[in-house]
Design a protein around this motif. Structure first.
Motif: not given
Length: 522
Positions: A468-483
């Motif tokens: 489950m975590i591996s699926k969510v980690e693929s969302l790559t927070p470093e590219k989010w518009a809101s830090r």
């Protein structure tokens, strides 16, 4: 091993069971489905205004002289006290003293038949004759008026004459709140026409009845429900003309709920007072909000016909509408102003200022991400709501997978203004599919104002927490518009659990009913 004797029928009457057998169906399956319907219905009904389990006693004060100071209170105050007791306890106050003897007969009585049953006892057909006799005694003995009457435990198909007398007595004596439910089967028990003589009603819940033919009601009569503010219809067999008549008969109605209608619901809403409308588990032909200047929330959930498509949903004059959901891009033909977004033709006309619902702040969307045409409709839908601050998404399971719905698909569709301004988002029933992940990536990369997000994983979807975590980690927070955004990931508590709270949707004191949905999972 000897064959086990089938359990006796509780919810299905003998005639219905025999008819099912003649048609080659298993009546025991009908029994189970009836039990499920009743459980869902019971969960949707309002709680009685009194609690029969409360402890009716008081501890003496440190300096008490033994005087009965409660009995010395003004008579109006004693009536107020008794009106807040269950009917059985209200009657018992008559034995306290001569002072108390007339109080219960002069009080606004609260009566619910469930208080006549043993605790934790589910009503059966065998209980009904005793209940009917007790209900008849109470309604005949008390002169009225009644503050609240809840009759929800009886299988009333064999007691139609008594039912007609009850409703007539409530009309004669006056009742403010009425919850009236018939336990199935059969499903064609007629609702007494005397219901339309109860002009004192402010709240009315009806469950599992055949509605009377309103064309047979006298024309030119006074408005039947001049004080009715809340109306909920649960599994009612009625025609569209009957629903129109009922709404026209309730000029100050504020809350309308329809649950479990098999016949097509077609609503044309024009009301100066209506604030909340909720349609759940119904076949819907169309909804047109014509002129509702005070409408605040409009909820649709759970179409009974999964093949439904192109259901017309038109929003006219509703300037205070700020909560809307669940829109289904693959089902609803959304029309705002002169703009029509039609899933049948995949026509997503660009939204203009006249075709935007600027007041909607909380939006719910029910979405099949794996279906290309549904995904294509999401952009034009969202563009109609530029000021949304909270977005709730319910991901729908679908065996149909058409086309590639990847990150490039969402990027090519272009930016969506409302996503950039969203502050809170929840994503329910996440299954880890590529189409879902690609949308979440697109969303997080464009939601500049996002402060918090919740992703609720469908129970049993993943074999381990690591998967489950591996699926969510693929969302790559470093590219989010809101830090500064925080993300909570959790698994739903129940497989396919309750996706919507009917009671929460009707409660105008709940700021965001979709949050109640979320609390079922977190």
């Amino acid at each position: 091993m000897a064959n086990r004797t089938p359990a006796p029928f509780v919810h299905v009457d003998a005639a219905t069971a025999e008819n099912a057998r003649r048609q080659g169906r298993d009546p025991h399956k009908l029994e189970q489905s009836s039990k499920f319907v009743l459980c869902f219905l019971d969960a949707s009904l309002p709680d009685p205004p009194v609690n029969a389990n409360a402890l009716l006693s008081a501890l003496p004060g440190p300096d008490t002289s033994g005087d009965d100071r409660i009995s010395a209170l003004p008579f109006a105050l004693l009536r107020n006290i008794v009106s807040r007791l269950p009917a059985k306890d209200a009657v018992r106050t008559a034995v306290l003293s001569r002072r108390w003897r007339p109080v219960w007969r002069c009080s606004l009585l609260v009566f619910t038949d469930i208080h006549l049953l043993p605790r934790r006892h589910h009503p059966t057909r065998a209980d009904t004759p005793g209940l009917v006799a007790a209900i008849s005694r109470v309604l005949a003995t008390h002169p009225g008026p009644f503050r609240s009457v809840h009759l929800v435990c009886g299988y009333l198909d064999a007691h139609r004459l008594q039912l007609a007398r009850w409703v007539q007595r409530l009309a004669d004596k006056g009742v403010q709140e009425l919850v009236l439910v018939n336990r199935p089967f059969p499903l064609d028990v007629p609702l007494p026409a005397a219901l339309f003589d109860i002009g004192t009603l402010t709240r009315l819940y009806l469950g599992i009845w055949k509605f009377p033919d309103t064309s047979a009601l006298a024309r030119g009569r006074a408005v039947p429900f001049p004080n009715l503010r809340e109306l909920v219809l649960c599994t009612i067999d009625m025609e569209s003309r009957d629903l129109d008549y009922l709404l026209a008969s309730s000029p100050v109605l504020e809350t309308l709920g329809i649950l479990g209608s098999k016949k097509g619901v077609r609503l044309r809403l024009t009301s100066q007072h209506l604030r909340c409308v909720q349609i759940s588990f119904c076949q819907v032909e169309g909804i047109h909000v014509v002129d509702c200047p005070n409408l605040e929330r409009l909820f649709l959930w759970g179409f009974m016909d999964e093949g439904a498509c192109g259901i017309r949903f038109k929003i006219g004059h509703a300037p205070k509408l700020h909560q809307l959901g669940f829109l289904e891009p693959g089902v609803h033909m959304l029309e705002i102003g002169n703009t029509v977004i039609n899933p049948l033709t995949n026509s997503g006309i660009k939204a203009s200022p006249s075709s935007m619902a600027y007041g909607v702040k909380i939006l719910g969307v029910h979405m099949r991400f794996g279906v290309h045409n549904d995904a294509r409709m999401l952009h034009p839908f969202l563009r109609c709501f530029p000021n949304v601050e909270t977005l709730h998404i319910m991901s729908a399971e679908s065996t149909e997978v058409t086309g590639k719905v990847n990150l490039k698909f969402w990027e090519e569709a272009g930016p969506i203004k409302c996503i950039q301004g969203i502050k809170s988002m929840s994503f329910c029933e996440f299954q880890g599919k590529r189409s879902e992940v690609s949308f979440l990536k697109f969303f997080f990369q464009n939601a500049k104002a996002l402060k918090n997000a919740v992703v609720m994983v469908s129970k049993g979807r993943f074999t381990s927490i690591g998967e489950m975590i591996s699926k969510v980690e693929s969302l790559t927070p470093e590219k989010w518009a809101s830090r500064g955004c925080s993300l909570l990931v959790c698994e739903n508590k129940a497989e396919g659990g309750d996706l919507w709270s009917f009671r929460g949707g009707l409660d105008l004191f709940v700021n965001d009913p979709f949050v109640e949905v979320k609390s079922l999972f977190v």
